[in-house]
Design a protein around this motif. Sequence first.
Motif, PDB file in Angstrom:
ATOM      1  N   GLY A   1       0.814  -1.202   0.000  1.00 36.40           N
ATOM      2  CA  GLY A   1       0.000   0.000   0.000  1.00 36.40           C
ATOM      3  C   GLY A   1       0.850   1.255   0.000  1.00 36.40           C
ATOM      4  N   MET A   2       1.959   1.197   0.718  1.00 34.24           N
ATOM      5  CA  MET A   2       2.879   2.328   0.728  1.00 34.24           C
ATOM      6  C   MET A   2       3.471   2.538  -0.662  1.00 34.24           C
ATOM      7  N   TYR A   3       3.843   1.432  -1.315  1.00 37.12           N
ATOM      8  CA  TYR A   3       4.369   1.527  -2.688  1.00 37.12           C
ATOM      9  C   TYR A   3       3.343   2.152  -3.628  1.00 37.12           C
ATOM     10  N   TRP A   4       2.080   1.722  -3.534  1.00 33.84           N
ATOM     11  CA  TRP A   4       1.039   2.280  -4.417  1.00 33.84           C
ATOM     12  C   TRP A   4       0.904   3.783  -4.195  1.00 33.84           C
ATOM     13  N   GLY A   5       0.808   4.186  -2.940  1.00 37.46           N
ATOM     14  CA  GLY A   5       0.599   5.595  -2.645  1.00 37.46           C
ATOM     15  C   GLY A   5       1.788   6.462  -3.025  1.00 37.46           C
ATOM     16  N   LEU A   6       2.989   6.027  -2.666  1.00 41.77           N
ATOM     17  CA  LEU A   6       4.182   6.819  -2.956  1.00 41.77           C
ATOM     18  C   LEU A   6       4.436   6.931  -4.460  1.00 41.77           C
ATOM     19  N   THR A   7       4.203   5.838  -5.178  1.00 45.78           N
ATOM     20  CA  THR A   7       4.441   5.873  -6.630  1.00 45.78           C
ATOM     21  C   THR A   7       3.395   6.724  -7.322  1.00 45.78           C
ATOM     22  N   ALA A   8       2.137   6.618  -6.891  1.00 49.72           N
ATOM     23  CA  ALA A   8       1.092   7.475  -7.470  1.00 49.72           C
ATOM     24  C   ALA A   8       1.435   8.941  -7.235  1.00 49.72           C
ATOM     25  N   HIS A   9       1.896   9.248  -6.041  1.00 45.01           N
ATOM     26  CA  HIS A   9       2.280  10.626  -5.714  1.00 45.01           C
ATOM     27  C   HIS A   9       3.397  11.114  -6.623  1.00 45.01           C
ATOM     28  N   LYS A  10       4.412  10.265  -6.831  1.00 52.81           N
ATOM     29  CA  LYS A  10       5.530  10.649  -7.706  1.00 52.81           C
ATOM     30  C   LYS A  10       5.053  10.890  -9.129  1.00 52.81           C
ATOM     31  N   LEU A  11       4.161  10.050  -9.631  1.00 59.35           N
ATOM     32  CA  LEU A  11       3.651  10.226 -10.985  1.00 59.35           C
ATOM     33  C   LEU A  11       2.896  11.541 -11.122  1.00 59.35           C
ATOM     34  N   LEU A  12       2.252  11.946 -10.042  1.00 57.20           N
ATOM     35  CA  LEU A  12       1.463  13.178 -10.067  1.00 57.20           C
ATOM     36  C   LEU A  12       2.327  14.435  -9.972  1.00 57.20           C
ATOM     37  N   VAL A  13       3.441  14.362  -9.246  1.00 57.48           N
ATOM     38  CA  VAL A  13       4.183  15.596  -8.954  1.00 57.48           C
ATOM     39  C   VAL A  13       5.567  15.680  -9.569  1.00 57.48           C
ATOM     40  N   MET A  14       6.112  14.572 -10.090  1.00 61.47           N
ATOM     41  CA  MET A  14       7.473  14.635 -10.645  1.00 61.47           C
ATOM     42  C   MET A  14       7.539  15.521 -11.878  1.00 61.47           C
TER      43      MET A  14
END
Length: 394
Positions: free
Chosen positions: A43-56
């Motif tokens: 779940g941490m991987y899903w959230g952190l990766t989604a966040h990176k895709l949104l803000v990188m």
Amino acid sequence: MTSSSVSSLRLLHSHKHVEFIKNSSLDTETIEYALTEHLRLSGMYWGLTAHKLLVMNKNNQEDKEVKEEEEEEIMSKEDVMKFINECYDEKSSLFAGAPGHDGHLLYTLSAIQIFVLYECVQEQLSEERAKKICTAISKLQSKEDGSFAGDEWGEVDTRFSYCAFSALSLLAHGMGEECFLDDGLEALKIGGSDDEKKEDNQDKNRSKALGIMRKIVDVDKGCEFIMKCRNFDGGFGSTPGGESHAGQIFVCVGALQICNQLDLLYTADDDEEEENDKLAWWLAERQVKVGGLNGRPEKLPDVCYSWWVLSSLAALKKKHWIDLDKLKAFILRCQDDISGGISDRPDDEPDVYHTFFGIAGLSLMKHEGLEEIDPIYALPVRSVRKIGIESDWY
């Protein structure tokens, strides 16, 4: 439906999704939080990766006023790494889904993916621990048929073949070949032949990683097992004879791609076009009238298959075989316009799992403002490039 008409229907509410992910990580008193403890690391991987895709990607122009807020981390890097290392299971030499749980291949891959995401593989993994993980993974492979169990209890699934190959590949790239040049690995021939010298850096890096993997597990036998799980319809199941499923197809195609054996999907006869395209057709037929994708015939569409199906089509270079505009529109309709997050279908409750896979699917379709995702490793392209993975399936 044209791209312009899709964008006029609904925007991607990036800042709301960032807030949803942040709030989900903080909301620890719900029954949902308690019931998902066993998969907390994923779940941490899903959230952190989604966040990176949104803000990188700094070019997201949806709402400039919230851009600075979006770029804030969901959790501090220190807290993320502390939690991951607490999940390490000394007994199995694998990572668990949460502290105190048993180690498992699924969560070991999630941990390594997060290390790659934060560009800290060597910082967080000592050579000793990296080698222990590799040894643990090798012990989970069956010497008889090449399959992988997920943990010491022996359940076999093609998901675990993908997890093993993906984790080893990311470790080989992220730790560097020097980490593996002892303990019997010094004889590894890396980039030495005349043919290899002619390869570009992309192929050299892949050859090095694959050479390291071959010293740890039986890559060929592992791929043979995967092919035994292929069905008459072109799809793949979890085990030989298992029903074809989009999720299983992703892990099988991804594993074959990582091992540079995707050609096993095709016959030697170029005239057998129908047979060679059978898998791509099965995947393309997952799109239903509302634009979404399902995981099996006669099932409802689900946002998560925007990833499982489309990533496989991307690896096969067949993304254009489905109506991408209709798929985008379906994903965008599954957003919660008020609280953020993405659900499985329109008007259902959003969760981090579907939020990640919805955003990942949009990223595969190069949606404006999103960082591009690698369809094999399920990480931002920018992140995998940092460890030397440069691929032609983007």
